[in-house]
Design an enzyme around this catalytic site. Structure first.
Site, PDB file in Angstrom:
ATOM      1  N   ASP A   1       5.212 -24.596 -39.844  1.00  0.00           N
ATOM      2  CA  ASP A   1       5.085 -23.289 -40.504  1.00  0.00           C
ATOM      3  C   ASP A   1       5.467 -22.154 -39.572  1.00  0.00           C
ATOM      4  O   ASP A   1       5.999 -21.137 -40.020  1.00  0.00           O
ATOM      5  CB  ASP A   1       3.661 -23.113 -41.054  1.00  0.00           C
ATOM      6  CG  ASP A   1       3.451 -23.948 -42.310  1.00  0.00           C
ATOM      7  OD1 ASP A   1       4.394 -24.038 -43.124  1.00  0.00           O
ATOM      8  OD2 ASP A   1       2.361 -24.519 -42.475  1.00  0.00           O
TER       9      ASP A   1
ATOM     10  N   SER B   1       7.014 -27.415 -45.091  1.00  0.00           N
ATOM     11  CA  SER B   1       7.095 -27.713 -43.653  1.00  0.00           C
ATOM     12  C   SER B   1       7.166 -29.211 -43.364  1.00  0.00           C
ATOM     13  O   SER B   1       7.472 -29.600 -42.240  1.00  0.00           O
ATOM     14  CB  SER B   1       5.906 -27.101 -42.909  1.00  0.00           C
ATOM     15  OG  SER B   1       4.690 -27.670 -43.348  1.00  0.00           O
ATOM     16  N   HIS B   2       6.880 -30.061 -44.342  1.00  0.00           N
ATOM     17  CA  HIS B   2       6.907 -31.504 -44.074  1.00  0.00           C
ATOM     18  C   HIS B   2       7.719 -32.291 -45.100  1.00  0.00           C
ATOM     19  O   HIS B   2       7.502 -33.484 -45.296  1.00  0.00           O
ATOM     20  CB  HIS B   2       5.476 -32.053 -43.901  1.00  0.00           C
ATOM     21  CG  HIS B   2       4.902 -31.583 -42.597  1.00  0.00           C
ATOM     22  ND1 HIS B   2       4.335 -30.338 -42.458  1.00  0.00           N
ATOM     23  CD2 HIS B   2       4.899 -32.143 -41.364  1.00  0.00           C
ATOM     24  CE1 HIS B   2       3.977 -30.157 -41.195  1.00  0.00           C
ATOM     25  NE2 HIS B   2       4.309 -31.237 -40.509  1.00  0.00           N
TER      26      HIS B   2
ATOM     27  N   SER C   1       5.146 -36.394 -40.616  1.00  0.00           N
ATOM     28  CA  SER C   1       4.924 -35.983 -42.008  1.00  0.00           C
ATOM     29  C   SER C   1       3.499 -35.489 -42.200  1.00  0.00           C
ATOM     30  O   SER C   1       2.692 -35.458 -41.275  1.00  0.00           O
ATOM     31  CB  SER C   1       5.213 -37.167 -42.932  1.00  0.00           C
ATOM     32  OG  SER C   1       4.520 -38.311 -42.497  1.00  0.00           O
TER      33      SER C   1
ATOM     34  N   LYS D   1     -14.141 -24.429 -31.408  1.00  0.00           N
ATOM     35  CA  LYS D   1     -14.529 -25.519 -32.319  1.00  0.00           C
ATOM     36  C   LYS D   1     -13.304 -26.355 -32.706  1.00  0.00           C
ATOM     37  O   LYS D   1     -13.336 -27.585 -32.695  1.00  0.00           O
ATOM     38  CB  LYS D   1     -15.216 -24.949 -33.567  1.00  0.00           C
ATOM     39  CG  LYS D   1     -16.519 -24.252 -33.241  1.00  0.00           C
ATOM     40  CD  LYS D   1     -17.266 -23.817 -34.471  1.00  0.00           C
ATOM     41  CE  LYS D   1     -18.531 -23.055 -34.052  1.00  0.00           C
ATOM     42  NZ  LYS D   1     -19.380 -22.721 -35.178  1.00  0.00           N
TER      43      LYS D   1
ATOM     44  N   LEU E   1     -11.192 -27.219 -55.031  1.00  0.00           N
ATOM     45  CA  LEU E   1     -11.272 -28.315 -54.074  1.00  0.00           C
ATOM     46  C   LEU E   1      -9.979 -28.396 -53.283  1.00  0.00           C
ATOM     47  O   LEU E   1      -8.886 -28.170 -53.828  1.00  0.00           O
ATOM     48  CB  LEU E   1     -11.500 -29.649 -54.801  1.00  0.00           C
ATOM     49  CG  LEU E   1     -12.810 -29.769 -55.570  1.00  0.00           C
ATOM     50  CD1 LEU E   1     -12.944 -31.169 -56.177  1.00  0.00           C
ATOM     51  CD2 LEU E   1     -14.016 -29.481 -54.668  1.00  0.00           C
TER      52      LEU E   1
HETATM   53  P1  NDP Z   1      -3.026 -25.799 -44.775  1.00  0.00           P
HETATM   54  O1  NDP Z   1      -3.694 -24.769 -43.944  1.00  0.00           O
HETATM   55  O2  NDP Z   1      -1.926 -25.370 -45.657  1.00  0.00           O
HETATM   56  O3  NDP Z   1      -4.096 -26.544 -45.683  1.00  0.00           O
HETATM   57  C1  NDP Z   1      -5.179 -27.204 -45.111  1.00  0.00           C
HETATM   58  C2  NDP Z   1      -6.092 -27.773 -46.146  1.00  0.00           C
HETATM   59  O4  NDP Z   1      -6.876 -26.721 -46.714  1.00  0.00           O
HETATM   60  C3  NDP Z   1      -5.395 -28.461 -47.304  1.00  0.00           C
HETATM   61  O5  NDP Z   1      -6.067 -29.620 -47.630  1.00  0.00           O
HETATM   62  C4  NDP Z   1      -5.486 -27.409 -48.417  1.00  0.00           C
HETATM   63  O6  NDP Z   1      -5.473 -27.956 -49.716  1.00  0.00           O
HETATM   64  C5  NDP Z   1      -6.808 -26.793 -48.127  1.00  0.00           C
HETATM   65  N1  NDP Z   1      -6.936 -25.449 -48.676  1.00  0.00           N
HETATM   66  C6  NDP Z   1      -6.092 -24.419 -48.489  1.00  0.00           C
HETATM   67  N2  NDP Z   1      -6.552 -23.325 -49.151  1.00  0.00           N
HETATM   68  C7  NDP Z   1      -7.697 -23.695 -49.763  1.00  0.00           C
HETATM   69  C8  NDP Z   1      -8.636 -23.031 -50.596  1.00  0.00           C
HETATM   70  N3  NDP Z   1      -8.479 -21.761 -50.944  1.00  0.00           N
HETATM   71  N4  NDP Z   1      -9.683 -23.728 -51.063  1.00  0.00           N
HETATM   72  C9  NDP Z   1      -9.847 -25.029 -50.733  1.00  0.00           C
HETATM   73  N5  NDP Z   1      -9.014 -25.720 -49.962  1.00  0.00           N
HETATM   74  C10 NDP Z   1      -7.940 -25.048 -49.473  1.00  0.00           C
HETATM   75  O7  NDP Z   1      -2.514 -27.003 -43.838  1.00  0.00           O
HETATM   76  P2  NDP Z   1      -1.888 -26.920 -42.393  1.00  0.00           P
HETATM   77  O8  NDP Z   1      -0.923 -25.806 -42.367  1.00  0.00           O
HETATM   78  O9  NDP Z   1      -2.972 -26.945 -41.383  1.00  0.00           O
HETATM   79  O10 NDP Z   1      -1.098 -28.301 -42.313  1.00  0.00           O
HETATM   80  C11 NDP Z   1       0.056 -28.480 -43.131  1.00  0.00           C
HETATM   81  C12 NDP Z   1       0.531 -29.888 -43.061  1.00  0.00           C
HETATM   82  O11 NDP Z   1       1.099 -30.158 -41.802  1.00  0.00           O
HETATM   83  C13 NDP Z   1      -0.543 -30.962 -43.270  1.00  0.00           C
HETATM   84  O12 NDP Z   1      -0.141 -31.758 -44.358  1.00  0.00           O
HETATM   85  C14 NDP Z   1      -0.544 -31.746 -41.982  1.00  0.00           C
HETATM   86  O13 NDP Z   1      -0.789 -33.124 -42.136  1.00  0.00           O
HETATM   87  C15 NDP Z   1       0.865 -31.514 -41.478  1.00  0.00           C
HETATM   88  N6  NDP Z   1       0.933 -31.700 -40.031  1.00  0.00           N
HETATM   89  C16 NDP Z   1       1.452 -32.857 -39.546  1.00  0.00           C
HETATM   90  C17 NDP Z   1       1.516 -33.077 -38.196  1.00  0.00           C
HETATM   91  C18 NDP Z   1       1.993 -34.369 -37.636  1.00  0.00           C
HETATM   92  O14 NDP Z   1       1.912 -34.549 -36.415  1.00  0.00           O
HETATM   93  N7  NDP Z   1       2.486 -35.299 -38.420  1.00  0.00           N
HETATM   94  C19 NDP Z   1       1.061 -32.065 -37.230  1.00  0.00           C
HETATM   95  C20 NDP Z   1       0.502 -30.899 -37.873  1.00  0.00           C
HETATM   96  C21 NDP Z   1       0.456 -30.730 -39.214  1.00  0.00           C
HETATM   97  P3  NDP Z   1      -4.197 -27.704 -50.695  1.00  0.00           P
HETATM   98  O15 NDP Z   1      -3.085 -28.513 -50.075  1.00  0.00           O
HETATM   99  O16 NDP Z   1      -4.643 -28.183 -52.004  1.00  0.00           O
HETATM  100  O17 NDP Z   1      -3.918 -26.223 -50.665  1.00  0.00           O
HETATM  101  O1  PYC Z   2       4.035 -29.009 -38.091  1.00  0.00           O
HETATM  102  O2  PYC Z   2       2.920 -29.105 -36.215  1.00  0.00           O
HETATM  103  C1  PYC Z   2       3.668 -29.587 -37.047  1.00  0.00           C
HETATM  104  C2  PYC Z   2       4.122 -30.983 -36.877  1.00  0.00           C
HETATM  105  C3  PYC Z   2       4.184 -31.697 -35.734  1.00  0.00           C
HETATM  106  C4  PYC Z   2       4.670 -32.949 -36.085  1.00  0.00           C
HETATM  107  C5  PYC Z   2       4.919 -32.958 -37.400  1.00  0.00           C
HETATM  108  N1  PYC Z   2       4.550 -31.759 -37.878  1.00  0.00           N
END
Ligand code: NDP
Ligand code: PYC
Length: 350
Positions: free
Chosen positions: A191, A50-51, A125, A233, A320
């Protein structure tokens, strides 16, 4: 690049070249294009679809429309106490992250804690890259950024908050930090969009449609709103992100960013809040027994935190955060990065 089942299959090196060339064609100079391409490449290397390349058409659109300065040069002010003010010059965030890691870590090591107050940049990103760049300099780090309205606050039916991610990295003795990076929404919008593209449905509770009704259809969530993670929360944490990345820095809230955005499909300009901590400066020199050290023996923050990680990892089923991402690297290196051929064609054709 090779084609397989309507997918483009690329090596991680080809991802960098594809992204960098697309951004240069769209108007970025090589300094900016390559910094963004390194971030895109790191995402694809770690299986974060997704990024990674998914974002390149948006980056390119923002360059072509003139919203983003493809020749930006970061301006780092002289520190004011613990605050390092950074002007992104209207460009993308990755070159800023690369430029500030060392000065921000140095300031934290002098002051114990340092705030990177980033303004006038566009973030599109994953955030783990900036917190891990600081961890590589020995600092613990926290980062957060807002975006444009996509999330309904707890109790609400309309989008107001961004997906507002937070990331935290903690340096470890082996050089591989403990890092989490997560949207404060139940799903990142990227996503949700990918689920729509793939014809998949979402679990109930991820989002609502434009009438505020629960839906599992990602196309309806795109028109409606995503819900915060963990109900009220997550909503509270998302509000905190709005305040830290906006009013605290003199930058936009998500809804303000949307109001001034030209809607070219790329990221809006805004702020980013980054805190760096130097544990060797903030920690009381702990020599008491009861913290795992022998009575009278000193213990570093690293020894101390490793006790927590060891306990966590000793539990069956626990890993982790960050290790899942890293564990995907060998498979990606072997099988290649796979993206839909239409996305590849869109990136190539600009
Ligand atoms: P995820 O739900 O995929 O993961 C969130 C965190 O939980 C990660 O650090 C992941 O580690 C960890 N995790 C997942 N499963 C487990 C597990 N079983 N045990 C322990 N830790 C776990 O992330 P999101 O979908 O919420 O976000 C995805 C990406 O989107 C992020 O990188 C975020 O920065 C990006 N994003 C960017 C935005 C922007 O404005 N630039 C806006 C929104 C999102 P691991 O990676 O090792 O699985
Ligand atoms: O996946 O929500 C998202 C997002 C917003 C900006 C960059 N990624």
């Amino acid at each position: 690049m090779r084609e397989e089942n309507d997918q483009a299959v690329l090596t991680v090196e080809e991802v960098f070249t594809l992204a960098a060339e697309a951004l240069e064609r769209a108007g970025a100079d090589s300094h900016n294009a390559e910094a963004v391409a390194r971030t895109v490449q790191a995402a694809e290397r770690d299986g974060c679809a997704s990024h990674g390349l998914f974002r390149v058409p948006g980056y390119a659109a923002a360059l072509k429309s003139g919203k983003i300065n493809g020749a930006a040069r970061v301006k780092i002010s002289k520190p004011e106490g613990s605050v390092l003010k950074v002007d992104g010059d209207g460009g993308f965030a990755p070159p800023v992250h690369e430029a500030i890691a060392e000065p921000l870590a140095d300031l934290a090591k002098r002051q114990g804690i340092a705030l990177g107050a980033l303004t006038n940049l566009a973030h599109f990103s994953a955030l783990w890259r900036e917190t891990e760049l600081l961890a590589a300099h020995g600092c613990a780090a926290f980062a957060c950024v807002s975006y444009m309205p996509m999330v309904a606050p707890a109790g609400g039916k309309e989008r107001l908050l961004g997906t507002n991610p937070i990331s935290f990295a903690w340096p470890r003795p082996d050089g591989v930090p403990m890092t989490f990076d997560q949207a404060t929404a139940s799903r990142a919008m990227g996503d949700v969009q990918i689920a729509a593209r793939e014809g998949e449905s979402l679990p109930l509770g991820v989002g609502i449609d434009a009438d505020g009704k629960d839906t599992t259809d990602p196309n309806e969530v795109v028109k409606g709103a995503i819900l915060p993670f963990g109900g009220y929360k997550g909503s509270a944490v998302s509000i905190m992100v709005e305040l830290l990345a906006g009013p605290l820095l003199g930058e936009t809230l998500s809804f303000e960013a949307a109001e001034s955005d030209n809607k070219d499909g790329g990221p809006p300009l805004g702020g980013e809040f980054i805190l760096a901590f130097a544990p060797e400066k903030t920690r009381v020199n702990q020599t008491r027994a009861g913290f795992g050290g022998k009575d009278g023996a000193s213990q570093t923050h690293a020894d101390h935190s490793e006790r927590l990680f060891a306990r966590l990892l000793a539990m069956e089923g626990v890993r982790l955060p960050g290790d899942g991402r890293r564990s995907r690297r060998p498979k990606v290196a072997t099988n290649g990065v796979r993206i839909p051929k239409p996305l590849y064609d869109k990136i190539i054709s600009g």
